[in-house]
Write a protein that holds these residues in place. Sequence first.
Motif, PDB file in Angstrom:
ATOM      1  N   LEU A   1      45.209  44.713  50.197  1.00 49.71           N
ATOM      2  CA  LEU A   1      44.224  45.630  49.618  1.00 49.71           C
ATOM      3  C   LEU A   1      44.587  45.992  48.177  1.00 49.71           C
ATOM      4  N   ALA A   2      45.879  46.175  47.928  1.00 46.00           N
ATOM      5  CA  ALA A   2      46.295  46.515  46.564  1.00 46.00           C
ATOM      6  C   ALA A   2      45.985  45.370  45.598  1.00 46.00           C
TER       7      ALA A   2
ATOM      8  N   GLY B   1      43.099  50.852  46.229  1.00 46.68           N
ATOM      9  CA  GLY B   1      44.256  50.090  45.802  1.00 46.68           C
ATOM     10  C   GLY B   1      45.436  50.975  45.444  1.00 46.68           C
ATOM     11  N   HIS B   2      45.157  52.154  44.896  1.00 47.14           N
ATOM     12  CA  HIS B   2      46.231  53.085  44.566  1.00 47.14           C
ATOM     13  C   HIS B   2      46.984  53.500  45.834  1.00 47.14           C
TER      14      HIS B   2
ATOM     15  N   GLU C   1      42.673  44.838  42.261  1.00 44.40           N
ATOM     16  CA  GLU C   1      42.772  44.404  40.868  1.00 44.40           C
ATOM     17  C   GLU C   1      41.530  43.642  40.418  1.00 44.40           C
ATOM     18  N   ALA C   2      40.695  43.223  41.368  1.00 45.74           N
ATOM     19  CA  ALA C   2      39.456  42.511  41.009  1.00 45.74           C
ATOM     20  C   ALA C   2      38.313  43.452  40.696  1.00 45.74           C
TER      21      ALA C   2
ATOM     22  N   ALA D   1      50.706  42.331  37.780  1.00 45.06           N
ATOM     23  CA  ALA D   1      51.616  41.229  38.112  1.00 45.06           C
ATOM     24  C   ALA D   1      52.331  41.476  39.437  1.00 45.06           C
ATOM     25  N   GLY D   2      52.751  42.714  39.668  1.00 45.64           N
ATOM     26  CA  GLY D   2      53.439  43.013  40.918  1.00 45.64           C
ATOM     27  C   GLY D   2      52.537  42.882  42.129  1.00 45.64           C
ATOM     28  N   ARG D   3      51.309  43.358  42.036  1.00 45.81           N
ATOM     29  CA  ARG D   3      50.410  43.295  43.198  1.00 45.81           C
ATOM     30  C   ARG D   3      50.020  41.860  43.543  1.00 45.81           C
ATOM     31  N   VAL D   4      49.691  41.075  42.530  1.00 43.38           N
ATOM     32  CA  VAL D   4      49.281  39.693  42.797  1.00 43.38           C
ATOM     33  C   VAL D   4      50.454  38.886  43.354  1.00 43.38           C
TER      34      VAL D   4
END
Length: 427
Positions: free
Chosen positions: A214-215, A241-242, A219-220, A159-162
């Motif tokens: 990139l983060a 992503g990390h 998630e995909a 949720a935070g990344r998106v």
Amino acid sequence: MMQSGPVGDRFRRFRERFADEGGHRPQASHERPGSAAGAEHARGAEPPAGAGDHPGGRAVTTDRDSTGGDEVGSGRRGDQPVRRSGEPPGRRRRRRGGGGEELRVPEAEFTSYYGRPILKGPVWKWDIAAYLFTGGLAAGSSLLAAGGQLTGRPALRRAGRVTALAAVSASAVFLVKDLGRPARFHHMLRVAKPTSPMSMGTWILTAYGPAAGLAAIAEAAGVLPRRGLLGLAGRALPPIGHAAGLLAAGTAPALATYTGVLLADTAVPSWHEAYPELPVIFAGSALASGAGVGLLAAPPAQAGPARRMAVAGAALELYGTHRVESRLGLLSEPYRLGRPGRMLRAARLLTLGGVAGALLGRRHRVVGALSGTALLAASVLTRFGVFYGGVASARDPRYTVVPQRERVEARRTAMDLPSGRADPPAV
């Protein structure tokens, strides 16, 4: 011998009426002591009997003010109304002993030349206020995603990344809309000027945007096939992503606070004077908005970091807004009055309600979602309230001139100078 005729009869009637009503009057300011009227007044001639009681009489009575002031006349001195000691200048007074026009001293009104503002107000519109919110939301969401990543909470991380990618994309749209052309953002990258908040903000966005992107793309990886070239990309995305998520979280504090420094660096009075508080307010608002995203999207079992962020963000935001509403003296008025005041008061109530719901309803998903919505709405109102408060202070010349005079008087007092010494000579 009196001349007969209409003129003589008229003068005779006037003299008789004047003698009946009483002809005494105090010496006017334009009569010299050597004149006949001045000499008669100097000898202490008493007014005829009944002169003070007759409606046409002009005797001057005296009384003492209720506060113990000097005795003053309640009539007129020359052409000027007489005012009691301690009476406010704007108070209306009637002349005793009959009619007469109503006298009133006008209240002092602060104005400027032709009613024009002294400062050129900000040309920014609502889109810049929205840019302030989306930038803070992106920063808070990246911090939330880093907390979920480091504590093993995938729903919170996702949720935070998106949200961070969506918010920074909206920030780019608002910023380009204000600049007019995308090329102007590119031109800002030609130099790096540490003393310019706008130059530093451009570089902060340049570093944060790709990392947040990139983060979010990482998630995909879970939906990509496990074989072939896409499978290789799916295996490489999680570690990328990390690292990108941690880089975005490291840049997030600067992204959340540089806009406060940017506003304080202008000549707008209520922004410029609040330079210590604006970064604190924006940092707290960013944390609260990121916490709101976590409370909305994550289940209660994974929302622990979001609740802690909500408490920290609310504390910073409430402290900063209280300071700007109470510390700045006259320049605090734009944050308390009108539309900015209503926005900031509503934001305070929503922040308190959101934090209370997050702490008390930690096991209820619906209560957590309502608390997250309240925190997001409070963040929006805080940014818009601060923005419109500064705009209001630039429009009123009083907020520019009065603090300047106070600073000049403070310098005179510190240097032990008389008030008139630093004034320019009168022309």
